[in-house]
Write a protein that holds these residues in place. Sequence first.
Motif, mmCIF file in Angstrom:
data_model
loop_
_atom_site.group_PDB
_atom_site.id
_atom_site.type_symbol
_atom_site.label_atom_id
_atom_site.label_comp_id
_atom_site.label_asym_id
_atom_site.label_seq_id
_atom_site.Cartn_x
_atom_site.Cartn_y
_atom_site.Cartn_z
ATOM 1 N N VAL A 1 0.996 -1.743 -0.016
ATOM 2 C CA VAL A 1 -0.021 0.371 -0.080
ATOM 3 C C VAL A 1 0.971 1.207 -0.261
ATOM 4 O O VAL A 1 1.656 1.522 1.144
ATOM 5 C CB VAL A 1 -0.770 -0.298 0.759
ATOM 6 C CG1 VAL A 1 -1.421 1.200 1.173
ATOM 7 C CG2 VAL A 1 -1.556 -1.156 1.155
ATOM 8 N N THR A 2 0.602 1.840 -1.146
ATOM 9 C CA THR A 2 1.469 3.023 -0.993
ATOM 10 C C THR A 2 0.952 4.568 -1.250
ATOM 11 O O THR A 2 -0.463 4.608 -1.838
ATOM 12 C CB THR A 2 2.213 3.469 -2.215
ATOM 13 O OG1 THR A 2 2.620 2.245 -2.281
ATOM 14 C CG2 THR A 2 2.691 4.441 -2.942
ATOM 15 N N ILE A 3 0.943 5.552 -0.714
ATOM 16 C CA ILE A 3 0.362 6.682 -0.132
ATOM 17 C C ILE A 3 0.928 7.584 -0.875
ATOM 18 O O ILE A 3 1.885 8.263 -0.622
ATOM 19 C CB ILE A 3 0.531 6.871 1.329
ATOM 20 C CG1 ILE A 3 -0.508 6.260 2.327
ATOM 21 C CG2 ILE A 3 -0.336 8.931 0.746
ATOM 22 C CD1 ILE A 3 -0.450 7.018 3.499
ATOM 23 N N PRO A 4 0.753 8.051 -2.000
ATOM 24 C CA PRO A 4 1.188 8.231 -3.391
ATOM 25 C C PRO A 4 2.067 9.837 -2.718
ATOM 26 O O PRO A 4 0.999 10.700 -2.059
ATOM 27 C CB PRO A 4 1.222 8.326 -4.832
ATOM 28 C CG PRO A 4 -0.347 7.840 -4.923
ATOM 29 C CD PRO A 4 -0.661 7.563 -3.053
ATOM 30 N N CYS A 5 2.707 10.865 -3.587
ATOM 31 C CA CYS A 5 3.628 11.968 -4.154
ATOM 32 C C CYS A 5 1.845 12.613 -3.480
ATOM 33 O O CYS A 5 1.431 12.794 -4.433
ATOM 34 C CB CYS A 5 4.689 12.426 -4.204
ATOM 35 S SG CYS A 5 4.977 14.218 -4.616
ATOM 36 N N GLY A 6 2.378 13.983 -2.687
ATOM 37 C CA GLY A 6 1.056 14.605 -3.405
ATOM 38 C C GLY A 6 0.202 14.410 -2.344
ATOM 39 O O GLY A 6 -1.206 15.079 -2.461
ATOM 40 N N THR A 7 -0.146 13.733 -1.726
ATOM 41 C CA THR A 7 -1.856 12.770 -1.346
ATOM 42 C C THR A 7 -1.892 12.970 -0.034
ATOM 43 O O THR A 7 -0.449 12.375 0.492
ATOM 44 C CB THR A 7 -2.138 11.383 -1.541
ATOM 45 O OG1 THR A 7 -2.147 11.371 -3.550
ATOM 46 C CG2 THR A 7 -3.093 11.039 -1.426
ATOM 47 N N CYS A 8 -2.819 13.126 0.414
ATOM 48 C CA CYS A 8 -3.044 13.112 2.419
ATOM 49 C C CYS A 8 -3.984 12.285 2.283
ATOM 50 O O CYS A 8 -4.943 12.103 1.902
ATOM 51 C CB CYS A 8 -2.994 13.964 2.390
ATOM 52 S SG CYS A 8 -3.026 14.337 4.576
ATOM 53 N N ILE A 9 -3.640 11.184 3.458
ATOM 54 C CA ILE A 9 -4.761 10.780 3.652
ATOM 55 C C ILE A 9 -4.754 10.202 4.823
ATOM 56 O O ILE A 9 -4.339 10.319 5.611
ATOM 57 C CB ILE A 9 -4.675 8.903 3.360
ATOM 58 C CG1 ILE A 9 -4.292 8.705 1.851
ATOM 59 C CG2 ILE A 9 -5.618 8.088 4.082
ATOM 60 C CD1 ILE A 9 -5.704 9.352 1.342
ATOM 61 N N GLU A 10 -6.130 10.305 5.695
ATOM 62 C CA GLU A 10 -6.468 10.507 7.000
ATOM 63 C C GLU A 10 -6.683 9.846 7.453
ATOM 64 O O GLU A 10 -8.385 9.357 7.209
ATOM 65 C CB GLU A 10 -7.707 12.115 7.794
ATOM 66 C CG GLU A 10 -7.676 12.178 8.469
ATOM 67 C CD GLU A 10 -9.282 13.717 8.873
ATOM 68 O OE1 GLU A 10 -8.966 13.519 10.384
ATOM 69 O OE2 GLU A 10 -9.476 14.708 8.263
#
Length: 195
Positions: free
Chosen positions: A70-79
Motif C-alpha cells: 500500500v503506497t500513499i502517493p506523492c502529493g496525497t494526504c490520507i487521514e
Amino acid sequence: KGKRVDRQLQNLFDLQANSAAFGSLVDEDAEVDRENEFKFDKRCNGAKALSKCTKWSSWIKRQDAGRKMVTIPCGTCIEMDITNKRAQKLAKGLNIEGKLLFGPESSVMIETPFVFVQGILEVSSPKAGTRVPHNAQVKFLLLKSRGNVMFYPDEGGPNKFACGRTKKGRKEVPDGCNMHNMAFVVAGGKLDISA
C-alpha cells in the motif's frame, strides 16, 4: 492434537494519546553504503499539495492491500478515520510518500511487515479543551515476513540513488537498500508525533 504453533517475533510500536514511544532496531553489523543522506521531498509534501486529506476508510477500499504494498502517493494526504481499534491488515507493507495523518480520535492497529516513511507520518494531539477517549491509540504491529525487506526510494524524488546505483548499459538504475526484516524506516521523511 499435536498442533505446532510457531511464534513469530513481532515488534509493537504503541503510540497512545498520552505517550509516544518508538523503538529503534539497528543492525550494527549491516553494511551501509550510501552516496548521500536521505533528503525530505518538498515536491511531494508541500503545504499546497497536502491541504486536503482523503479519509482512509474510503481510500483503502480502492487499494489491493492483500496482494500489493500500500503506497500513499506523492502529493496525497490520507487521514485515518478508524476509531474502533479495528486492525488494518496490509500484508505487503506500507509506503508513505505523501502524508498519513492520525487525528486525536484515531484508534487503530496497523498490521504490516514494514513501514517506509518517505513523506510525513503525523499523529496529532487534541486541541486545547477537546475531549478524546482515554483509550484512543495508534499501534503498528510489525509482522515477520519471508526473506528480507528491500526499500527502493521514490524514483521521482531527491533520494533516487540514496541506496546506490547500478550501471545497465548506458543507463544507471537505482539500487534498493536491504532493511532485513520487520522494518520501520524513516528515509527522508518526517515523524510528527504530538502526544
